[in-house]
Design a protein around this motif. Structure first.
Motif, PDB file in Angstrom:
ATOM      1  N   VAL A   1      33.763  34.414  34.864  1.00 30.66           N
ATOM      2  CA  VAL A   1      33.646  35.309  36.026  1.00 30.66           C
ATOM      3  C   VAL A   1      35.022  35.552  36.640  1.00 30.66           C
ATOM      4  CG1 VAL A   1      32.727  35.504  38.369  1.00 30.66           C
ATOM      5  CG2 VAL A   1      31.248  34.718  36.501  1.00 30.66           C
ATOM      6  N   GLU A   2      35.821  34.486  36.800  1.00 31.40           N
ATOM      7  CA  GLU A   2      37.161  34.647  37.365  1.00 31.40           C
ATOM      8  C   GLU A   2      38.025  35.533  36.480  1.00 31.40           C
ATOM      9  OE1 GLU A   2      38.519  30.659  37.978  1.00 31.40           O
ATOM     10  OE2 GLU A   2      37.328  30.419  39.814  1.00 31.40           O
ATOM     11  N   HIS A   3      37.910  35.376  35.167  1.00 28.98           N
ATOM     12  CA  HIS A   3      38.653  36.221  34.222  1.00 28.98           C
ATOM     13  C   HIS A   3      38.232  37.684  34.373  1.00 28.98           C
ATOM     14  CE1 HIS A   3      40.630  37.530  30.584  1.00 28.98           C
ATOM     15  NE2 HIS A   3      39.479  38.016  30.137  1.00 28.98           N
ATOM     16  N   ALA A   4      36.949  37.924  34.494  1.00 30.24           N
ATOM     17  CA  ALA A   4      36.443  39.291  34.652  1.00 30.24           C
ATOM     18  C   ALA A   4      36.931  39.907  35.960  1.00 30.24           C
ATOM     19  CB  ALA A   4      34.915  39.298  34.589  1.00 30.24           C
ATOM     20  N   VAL A   5      36.947  39.110  37.019  1.00 26.95           N
ATOM     21  CA  VAL A   5      37.413  39.608  38.320  1.00 26.95           C
ATOM     22  C   VAL A   5      38.903  39.944  38.247  1.00 26.95           C
ATOM     23  CG1 VAL A   5      37.844  38.939  40.723  1.00 26.95           C
ATOM     24  CG2 VAL A   5      35.619  38.491  39.672  1.00 26.95           C
TER      25      VAL A   5
ATOM     26  N   GLU B   1      40.643  43.578  38.943  1.00 24.55           N
ATOM     27  CA  GLU B   1      41.737  43.808  39.885  1.00 24.55           C
ATOM     28  C   GLU B   1      42.917  44.485  39.205  1.00 24.55           C
ATOM     29  OE1 GLU B   1      42.307  39.855  41.350  1.00 24.55           O
ATOM     30  OE2 GLU B   1      40.669  40.020  42.797  1.00 24.55           O
ATOM     31  N   GLU B   2      43.224  44.072  37.968  1.00 22.78           N
ATOM     32  CA  GLU B   2      44.312  44.715  37.226  1.00 22.78           C
ATOM     33  C   GLU B   2      43.971  46.175  36.935  1.00 22.78           C
ATOM     34  OE1 GLU B   2      45.041  42.390  33.743  1.00 22.78           O
ATOM     35  OE2 GLU B   2      45.611  40.631  34.898  1.00 22.78           O
ATOM     36  N   ALA B   3      42.731  46.439  36.604  1.00 23.40           N
ATOM     37  CA  ALA B   3      42.312  47.810  36.318  1.00 23.40           C
ATOM     38  C   ALA B   3      42.379  48.665  37.567  1.00 23.40           C
ATOM     39  CB  ALA B   3      40.904  47.830  35.741  1.00 23.40           C
ATOM     40  N   ASP B   4      42.059  48.084  38.721  1.00 21.24           N
ATOM     41  CA  ASP B   4      42.118  48.838  39.967  1.00 21.24           C
ATOM     42  C   ASP B   4      43.535  49.342  40.242  1.00 21.24           C
ATOM     43  OD1 ASP B   4      39.423  48.540  40.384  1.00 21.24           O
ATOM     44  OD2 ASP B   4      39.633  46.891  41.811  1.00 21.24           O
ATOM     45  N   THR B   5      44.541  48.575  39.827  1.00 14.99           N
ATOM     46  CA  THR B   5      45.925  49.023  40.028  1.00 14.99           C
ATOM     47  C   THR B   5      46.280  50.161  39.082  1.00 14.99           C
ATOM     48  OG1 THR B   5      46.852  47.406  38.480  1.00 14.99           O
ATOM     49  CG2 THR B   5      46.638  46.728  40.795  1.00 14.99           C
ATOM     50  N   ARG B   6      45.532  50.320  38.016  1.00 16.52           N
ATOM     51  CA  ARG B   6      45.808  51.388  37.052  1.00 16.52           C
ATOM     52  C   ARG B   6      45.071  52.688  37.378  1.00 16.52           C
ATOM     53  NH1 ARG B   6      45.051  46.878  33.380  1.00 16.52           N
ATOM     54  NH2 ARG B   6      47.082  46.193  32.666  1.00 16.52           N
ATOM     55  N   VAL B   7      44.279  52.690  38.419  1.00 16.65           N
ATOM     56  CA  VAL B   7      43.517  53.889  38.773  1.00 16.65           C
ATOM     57  C   VAL B   7      44.458  55.048  39.077  1.00 16.65           C
ATOM     58  CG1 VAL B   7      41.991  54.882  40.528  1.00 16.65           C
ATOM     59  CG2 VAL B   7      41.452  52.673  39.499  1.00 16.65           C
ATOM     60  N   HIS B   8      45.583  54.768  39.734  1.00 20.16           N
ATOM     61  CA  HIS B   8      46.537  55.844  40.029  1.00 20.16           C
ATOM     62  C   HIS B   8      47.066  56.469  38.738  1.00 20.16           C
ATOM     63  CE1 HIS B   8      46.558  55.288  44.298  1.00 20.16           C
ATOM     64  NE2 HIS B   8      46.765  53.984  44.158  1.00 20.16           N
TER      65      HIS B   8
ATOM     66  N   SER C   1      34.825  46.797  32.430  1.00 17.72           N
ATOM     67  CA  SER C   1      33.403  47.103  32.268  1.00 17.72           C
ATOM     68  C   SER C   1      32.868  46.502  30.977  1.00 17.72           C
ATOM     69  CB  SER C   1      33.194  48.623  32.256  1.00 17.72           C
ATOM     70  OG  SER C   1      33.573  49.158  33.498  1.00 17.72           O
ATOM     71  N   ALA C   2      33.668  46.557  29.937  1.00 14.15           N
ATOM     72  CA  ALA C   2      33.242  45.972  28.660  1.00 14.15           C
ATOM     73  C   ALA C   2      33.099  44.455  28.784  1.00 14.15           C
ATOM     74  CB  ALA C   2      34.243  46.322  27.564  1.00 14.15           C
ATOM     75  N   VAL C   3      34.021  43.829  29.511  1.00 16.32           N
ATOM     76  CA  VAL C   3      33.952  42.377  29.718  1.00 16.32           C
ATOM     77  C   VAL C   3      32.682  42.027  30.500  1.00 16.32           C
ATOM     78  CG1 VAL C   3      35.045  40.437  30.915  1.00 16.32           C
ATOM     79  CG2 VAL C   3      36.432  41.989  29.542  1.00 16.32           C
ATOM     80  N   ALA C   4      32.393  42.784  31.550  1.00 18.31           N
ATOM     81  CA  ALA C   4      31.193  42.523  32.362  1.00 18.31           C
ATOM     82  C   ALA C   4      29.929  42.708  31.523  1.00 18.31           C
ATOM     83  CB  ALA C   4      31.171  43.442  33.581  1.00 18.31           C
ATOM     84  N   ARG C   5      29.879  43.765  30.720  1.00 17.88           N
ATOM     85  CA  ARG C   5      28.703  43.985  29.859  1.00 17.88           C
ATOM     86  C   ARG C   5      28.526  42.817  28.893  1.00 17.88           C
ATOM     87  NH1 ARG C   5      30.586  49.232  29.419  1.00 17.88           N
ATOM     88  NH2 ARG C   5      31.437  48.738  27.380  1.00 17.88           N
ATOM     89  N   GLU C   6      29.634  42.348  28.346  1.00 16.16           N
ATOM     90  CA  GLU C   6      29.577  41.236  27.393  1.00 16.16           C
ATOM     91  C   GLU C   6      29.086  39.957  28.070  1.00 16.16           C
ATOM     92  OE1 GLU C   6      29.636  39.575  23.760  1.00 16.16           O
ATOM     93  OE2 GLU C   6      30.128  41.670  24.156  1.00 16.16           O
ATOM     94  N   LEU C   7      29.524  39.733  29.306  1.00 12.97           N
ATOM     95  CA  LEU C   7      29.113  38.523  30.026  1.00 12.97           C
ATOM     96  C   LEU C   7      27.604  38.464  30.240  1.00 12.97           C
ATOM     97  CD1 LEU C   7      31.837  38.126  32.809  1.00 12.97           C
ATOM     98  CD2 LEU C   7      31.529  36.722  30.766  1.00 12.97           C
TER      99      LEU C   7
END
Length: 188
Positions: free
Chosen positions: A62-66, A70-77, A44-50
Motif C-alpha cells: 500500500v505504501e509503495h502504491a501511494v 504521489e510521483e504520478a501526481d507530479t507528472r500531471v503537468h 492505476s495498474a499497481v492498484a488494480r494488481e493489488l
C-alpha cells in the motif's frame, strides 16, 4: 485578399512541405507522449494488481502504491502539456490538410470565382502551420531551460543555507569541545 493563381499554387506547393515537417515533429514526440502516458497510468495498474482476485495488500504494498501515486501526481503537468501539444498538432495538421485541398480545388475549378474566404483561410492555415512547426520544438526547450534556471536559483539558495548551517554547527561543535576541555583540566 483574393485567391489568385499564384497564391493557390504557393499554398498547394508549400502546405505539403509544412505538413510533412509537422508530421515528422509529431512522430519524434511519440516516445515522449508514450512515456508520460505510461508514467501516469502506472499507479492505476499497481492498484488494480493489488486488489486483483480480492487480494488484501500488505502495508508495504500500500505504501509503495501511494508513493507511486504521489510521483504520478507530479507528472500531471507534463501530461497536460503533452495533451495540449497533441491537440495543437491535430489542429495544425487538419488546417494544413484543408488548406491544401482548398487550394487544389480552387486551381481545378473556376479561378475567377469570388474566393476571399479561400485566400484568407489558406493564408492563415499556412501561417499557423509555420508558427507551430517553429514553436513546437522550442516550447519544451524553453520550459526545460526555465526549469533548470529556477532549479539553479533554488539550489543556490539551498547552498547558502547549507553553508550557514554548517558554520553554525561547526561553532556549536567548537563550543562543545571547549566545554569538554574546560571540564577536563590538565589536558592540554
Amino acid at each position: 485578399m483574393q485567391m489568385t493563381e499564384e497564391l493557390a499554387t504557393t499554398v498547394a506547393g508549400v502546405a505539403p512541405v509544412v505538413l510533412l515537417v509537422a508530421v515528422v515533429e509529431i512522430n519524434n514526440s511519440r516516445q515522449r507522449v508514450r512515456q508520460v502516458y505510461e508514467d501516469l497510468m502506472r499507479p492505476s495498474a499497481v492498484a488494480r494488481e493489488l486488489f486483483r482476485d480480492g487480494g488484501e495488500p500488505t502495508r508495504e504494498q500500500v505504501e509503495h502504491a501511494v508513493r507511486q501515486r504521489e510521483e504520478a501526481d507530479t507528472r500531471v503537468h507534463a501530461g497536460m502539456g503533452l495533451l495540449l501539444y497533441v491537440l495543437s498538432a491535430c489542429v495544425v495538421t487538419l488546417l494544413l490538410f484543408l488548406a491544401e485541398l482548398r487550394s487544389l480545388f480552387w486551381l481545378a475549378g473556376d479561378p475567377m470565382s469570388n474566393s476571399r474566404g479561400d485566400a484568407t483561410f489558406c493564408t492563415l492555415a499556412l501561417v499557423t502551420g509555420f508558427a507551430w512547426v517553429c514553436l513546437a520544438p522550442l516550447v519544451p526547450l524553453l520550459v526545460s531551460i526555465t526549469r533548470s534556471l529556477v532549479g539553479m536559483v533554488r539550489s543556490h539558495q539551498d547552498e547558502r543555507r547549507l553553508r550557514r548551517l554548517a558554520g553554525e554547527y561547526r561553532e556549536q561543535g567548537a563550543d562543545r569541545q571547549a566545554a569538554r576541555d574546560v571540564r577536563r583540566p590538565g589536558r592540554e
